[in-house]
Structure formats: C-alpha cells, structure tokens
Scaffold this motif. Structure first.
Motif, PDB file in Angstrom:
ATOM      1  N   ALA A 166       0.828  -1.207   0.000  1.00  0.00           N
ATOM      2  CA  ALA A 166       0.000   0.000   0.000  1.00  0.00           C
ATOM      3  C   ALA A 166       0.865   1.261   0.000  1.00  0.00           C
ATOM      4  O   ALA A 166       0.581   2.223  -0.719  1.00  0.00           O
TER       5      ALA A 166
ATOM      6  N   VAL B 230      -6.147   5.962   2.064  1.00  0.00           N
ATOM      7  CA  VAL B 230      -7.141   5.145   2.778  1.00  0.00           C
ATOM      8  C   VAL B 230      -6.663   3.690   2.847  1.00  0.00           C
ATOM      9  O   VAL B 230      -6.754   3.058   3.895  1.00  0.00           O
ATOM     10  N   GLN B 231      -6.100   3.184   1.748  1.00  0.00           N
ATOM     11  CA  GLN B 231      -5.583   1.809   1.735  1.00  0.00           C
ATOM     12  C   GLN B 231      -4.432   1.650   2.715  1.00  0.00           C
ATOM     13  O   GLN B 231      -4.326   0.630   3.391  1.00  0.00           O
TER      14      GLN B 231
ATOM     15  N   ALA C 228      -4.014   3.342   5.455  1.00  0.00           N
ATOM     16  CA  ALA C 228      -4.611   3.332   6.797  1.00  0.00           C
ATOM     17  C   ALA C 228      -5.258   1.977   7.100  1.00  0.00           C
ATOM     18  O   ALA C 228      -5.118   1.449   8.215  1.00  0.00           O
ATOM     19  N   LYS C 229      -5.951   1.406   6.124  1.00  0.00           N
ATOM     20  CA  LYS C 229      -6.562   0.083   6.328  1.00  0.00           C
ATOM     21  C   LYS C 229      -5.491  -0.981   6.557  1.00  0.00           C
ATOM     22  O   LYS C 229      -5.666  -1.880   7.378  1.00  0.00           O
ATOM     23  N   SER C 230      -4.385  -0.867   5.842  1.00  0.00           N
ATOM     24  CA  SER C 230      -3.297  -1.823   6.026  1.00  0.00           C
ATOM     25  C   SER C 230      -2.656  -1.671   7.396  1.00  0.00           C
ATOM     26  O   SER C 230      -2.295  -2.674   8.031  1.00  0.00           O
ATOM     27  N   GLU C 231      -2.537  -0.438   7.861  1.00  0.00           N
ATOM     28  CA  GLU C 231      -2.012  -0.214   9.211  1.00  0.00           C
ATOM     29  C   GLU C 231      -2.935  -0.838  10.250  1.00  0.00           C
ATOM     30  O   GLU C 231      -2.478  -1.428  11.235  1.00  0.00           O
ATOM     31  N   LEU C 232      -4.236  -0.740  10.024  1.00  0.00           N
ATOM     32  CA  LEU C 232      -5.206  -1.386  10.907  1.00  0.00           C
ATOM     33  C   LEU C 232      -5.035  -2.906  10.858  1.00  0.00           C
ATOM     34  O   LEU C 232      -5.082  -3.571  11.898  1.00  0.00           O
ATOM     35  N   GLY C 233      -4.805  -3.438   9.678  1.00  0.00           N
ATOM     36  CA  GLY C 233      -4.586  -4.881   9.543  1.00  0.00           C
ATOM     37  C   GLY C 233      -3.373  -5.355  10.328  1.00  0.00           C
ATOM     38  O   GLY C 233      -3.404  -6.429  10.942  1.00  0.00           O
TER      39      GLY C 233
ATOM     40  N   GLN D  77      -4.366  -5.350  14.022  1.00  0.00           N
ATOM     41  CA  GLN D  77      -5.247  -6.481  14.323  1.00  0.00           C
ATOM     42  C   GLN D  77      -4.465  -7.790  14.383  1.00  0.00           C
ATOM     43  O   GLN D  77      -4.704  -8.624  15.266  1.00  0.00           O
TER      44      GLN D  77
END
Length: 132
Positions: free
Chosen positions: A93, A110-111, A113-118, A121
C-alpha cells in the motif's frame, strides 16, 4: 542481474515441482524469495523514473514470501507470521501510494490506513493473553 534472478527462480520452481508433497511448503518459500529477487533486479535496472512503480512489484513479491512462510509454519506460529503478512501488505500500500499520480493519492492513503489497521489487528491476535 535480471537474468541471474530469473535463473534462480527457474531452479526454485523446478525443485518445487519435483519435491515430494511434504517438502513443497518449504520450497514454496524459496520460490517466493526468488520472485522477490527478480522484482528487485528489475527495479534496480530500471531508469529512475520507473523505480517507484517497480517497487510495488517488489513489495507484492515480499507478501508472497510472508504468506509462504506462514503457510509452511506449524499451527502455533501462524498468528505471529500473519503479522509479517500484514506488514508486507502495508508495504504494498505504501509503495502504491508513493508511485501514484497526485490525483490518486487520497484514495491510496485510505488503503495505507486500512493496512495499518490490519497490522494492528494481526499483532493483537498474535499477542499473549496477558498483553492484550
């Protein structure tokens, strides 16, 4: 250098094809690493203006290595290795963001940020109970 890397990839693929079923997972890691070598050689040989785009291919190949390692690991180690997969996906990303034209960067952020969330998790899932 690209040809050397492609030759190493060919050897790894042939060894994988010839291996008994129980040894294939470990050899898949070697194939994935050879794919990273090819992508890196192509990036390194490219003109400066093309390197950012080719870094995306390197990052994607690194995801393949992380996934192969995770898939080859004993069950108890898979959660920790999933963190590496998530970090590799974050690298993709970030590379795509860096290589994108200015008008596409907001959506790619946005991608990222989503990858950082992944990653977060995956780290939470892999953490010992006392650290959660």
């Amino acid at each position: 250098q690209v040809q050397v890397a492609k030759s190493e990839l060919g050897v790894a693929q042939a060894e994988l094809k010839a291996a008994p079923e129980g040894e294939k997972a470990g050899l898949q890691v070697q194939v994935a690493k050879a794919e990273v070598g090819v992508a890196e050689a192509k990036r390194d040989a490219a003109p400066e203006g093309e390197k950012a785009g080719l870094q995306v291919q390197v990052a994607k190949a690194e995801v393949g290595v992380a996934e192969a390692k995770r898939d080859a690991a004993p069950e108890g180690e898979k959660a920790g290795l999933q963190v590496q997969v998530a970090k590799s996906e974050l690298g993709v990303a970030q590379a795509e963001l860096k290589a994108a034209p200015e008008g596409e960067k907001a959506g790619l952020q946005v991608q990222v940020a989503k990858s950082e969330l992944g990653v977060a998790q995956a780290e939470l899932k892999a953490a010992p109970e006392g650290e959660k």
